[in-house]
Design an enzyme around this catalytic site. Structure first.
Site, mmCIF file in Angstrom:
data_model
loop_
_atom_site.group_PDB
_atom_site.id
_atom_site.type_symbol
_atom_site.label_atom_id
_atom_site.label_comp_id
_atom_site.label_asym_id
_atom_site.label_seq_id
_atom_site.Cartn_x
_atom_site.Cartn_y
_atom_site.Cartn_z
ATOM 1 N N HIS A 66 79.968 -21.772 6.469
ATOM 2 C CA HIS A 66 79.097 -21.331 5.368
ATOM 3 C C HIS A 66 77.879 -20.614 5.953
ATOM 4 C CE1 HIS A 66 76.428 -21.419 1.924
ATOM 5 N NE2 HIS A 66 77.499 -21.629 1.176
ATOM 6 N N GLU B 90 81.756 -14.603 0.665
ATOM 7 C CA GLU B 90 80.492 -14.950 0.018
ATOM 8 C C GLU B 90 79.377 -14.045 0.547
ATOM 9 O OE1 GLU B 90 80.320 -19.205 -1.497
ATOM 10 O OE2 GLU B 90 79.812 -19.303 0.591
ATOM 11 N N ASN C 295 80.679 -26.455 -4.489
ATOM 12 C CA ASN C 295 79.922 -26.781 -3.270
ATOM 13 C C ASN C 295 78.552 -27.301 -3.696
ATOM 14 O OD1 ASN C 295 78.604 -26.924 -0.856
ATOM 15 N ND2 ASN C 295 78.470 -24.701 -0.531
ATOM 16 N N TRP C 296 78.383 -28.613 -3.624
ATOM 17 C CA TRP C 296 77.129 -29.213 -4.084
ATOM 18 C C TRP C 296 76.018 -29.113 -3.047
ATOM 19 C CZ3 TRP C 296 78.934 -34.496 -6.643
ATOM 20 C CH2 TRP C 296 79.628 -34.199 -7.818
ATOM 21 N N LYS C 297 76.347 -28.673 -1.842
ATOM 22 C CA LYS C 297 75.343 -28.601 -0.762
ATOM 23 C C LYS C 297 74.641 -29.968 -0.651
ATOM 24 C CE LYS C 297 75.008 -23.761 -1.886
ATOM 25 N NZ LYS C 297 74.345 -22.508 -1.685
ATOM 26 N N GLY D 228 72.988 -17.894 -4.406
ATOM 27 C CA GLY D 228 71.763 -18.483 -4.955
ATOM 28 C C GLY D 228 70.784 -17.467 -5.530
ATOM 29 N N GLU E 18 74.865 -20.739 5.252
ATOM 30 C CA GLU E 18 73.706 -21.621 5.509
ATOM 31 C C GLU E 18 73.876 -22.341 6.837
ATOM 32 O OE1 GLU E 18 73.846 -23.693 1.762
ATOM 33 O OE2 GLU E 18 73.229 -21.852 0.759
ATOM 34 N N GLY F 250 78.384 -22.662 -6.039
ATOM 35 C CA GLY F 250 77.264 -23.499 -5.603
ATOM 36 C C GLY F 250 76.496 -24.035 -6.792
ATOM 37 N N GLY F 251 75.341 -23.418 -7.078
ATOM 38 C CA GLY F 251 74.415 -23.913 -8.105
ATOM 39 C C GLY F 251 75.080 -24.260 -9.430
ATOM 40 N N SER G 279 76.660 -16.778 -6.767
ATOM 41 C CA SER G 279 76.128 -16.682 -8.137
ATOM 42 C C SER G 279 77.226 -16.546 -9.189
ATOM 43 C CB SER G 279 75.108 -15.542 -8.244
ATOM 44 O OG SER G 279 73.978 -15.851 -7.450
HETATM 45 C C1 PEP Z 1 77.588 -21.100 -2.015
HETATM 46 O O1 PEP Z 1 76.551 -21.324 -1.397
HETATM 47 O O2 PEP Z 1 78.705 -21.371 -1.540
HETATM 48 C C2 PEP Z 1 77.466 -20.496 -3.346
HETATM 49 C C3 PEP Z 1 78.497 -19.869 -3.834
HETATM 50 O O3 PEP Z 1 76.248 -20.654 -3.966
HETATM 51 P P1 PEP Z 1 75.814 -20.101 -5.410
HETATM 52 O O4 PEP Z 1 77.009 -20.222 -6.330
HETATM 53 O O5 PEP Z 1 74.698 -20.991 -5.824
HETATM 54 O O6 PEP Z 1 75.408 -18.684 -5.231
#
Ligand code: PEP
Length: 256
Positions: free
Chosen positions: A98, A173, A9-11, A179, A100, A239-240, A218
């Site tokens: 999600h 999640e 997920n590149w957001k 994050g 967010e 994500g990140g 994370s």
């Molecule tokens: C996400 O926002 O879907 C996610 C898993 O982010 P991160 O891996 O950066 O915690």
């Protein structure tokens, strides 16, 4: 064992040119593995990635996901993108609900449910995200909260045709893990996934045992093997750590 599903997920990161550079690097470093790999770039990079993957395929499939959609197929909805538009681009999955989008864009159960139904009806695979905040966790109400989110977003889903319903994916999640650099403990993820599996089987019967249950928050190369090695974890939403092609390739490799 179902095929593990690893979703990037590149957001709101990467232009379409940066997305193509990522793909080039990923092509060089990623080895075939047991995982099904999905990348969710911003809308603006979907077309270039789809075209490049069609013209110069990787040695293994790489599926594309959108990060949102509008439930209507078309209409006067300035700024929105629909399921048939995504499908026409060759998109296979869509991330919905999600945290967010729930928090920053005030998405309700109803709007998530309508998006889910639209995705399923248009042959997309929705990845429905659920997760508790740190405050809910501290009150010991995580499971009730997650089940409430599933009740709200899945209402009426069982009325869909079985082949539509079977495309559903769920991602657990925890918001406090997203994050933050601190993933949930593998044993805690396993316990939560087992409870969620029980809910899905109670609710949908045997079909509930086939819905992939992903973990997100994370997850990175360093903790991927211990989390993905849990028996009830069917994959990850990343994500990140997915923004770096080498790191994402290491996560894929952790699936063996
Ligand atoms: C996400 O926002 O879907 C996610 C898993 O982010 P991160 O891996 O950066 O915690």
């Amino acid at each position: 064992m179902p095929q593990p599903l690893i979703v990037a997920n590149w957001k709101m990161h990467k232009t379409h040119l940066e997305a193509l550079a990522w793909l080039q690097q990923f092509r060089e470093v990623c080895q075939p593995s047991s995982a099904r790999i999905v990348v969710a770039p911003p809308f603006t990079a979907l077309e270039s990635l789809a075209t490049t993957l069609r013209e110069q395929p990787l040695p293994f499939p790489l599926y594309l996901a959108a990060q949102n959609l509008h439930p209507e197929p078309n209409g006067a909805f300035t700024g929105e993108v629909s399921a048939p538009m995504l499908k026409a681009l060759g998109v296979s999955y869509v991330i919905l609900g999600h945290s967010e989008r729930r928090q920053l864009f005030f998405e309700s159960h109803t709007s998530i449910r309508l998006k889910m139904i639209s995705a399923l009806r248009h042959q997309l695979r929705p990845i429905l995200c659920i997760g508790e905040s740190a405050a809910i966790k501290a009150q010991g109400k995580t499971l009730d909260f997650l089940k409430g989110q599933l009740d709200g977003s899945l209402e009426g889903i069982e009325g869909l045709a079985k082949e539509d319903f079977s495309r559903l994916v769920i991602a657990y999640e925890p918001i406090w893990a997203i994050g933050s650099g601190i993933a949930a403990a593998p044993e805690a993820i396993e316990a939560t996934h087992q409870s969620l599996r029980g809910y899905l089987i109670d609710r949908f019967g045997p079909s509930g045992s086939h819905i992939p249950l992903l973990y997100g928050g994370s997850l990175k190369a360093a903790n991927a093997a211990s989390i993905l090695g849990q028996p009830s974890v069917n994959g990850a939403l990343v994500g990140g750590a997915s923004l770096d092609a080498g790191e994402f390739a290491s996560i894929v490799a952790a699936c063996g």
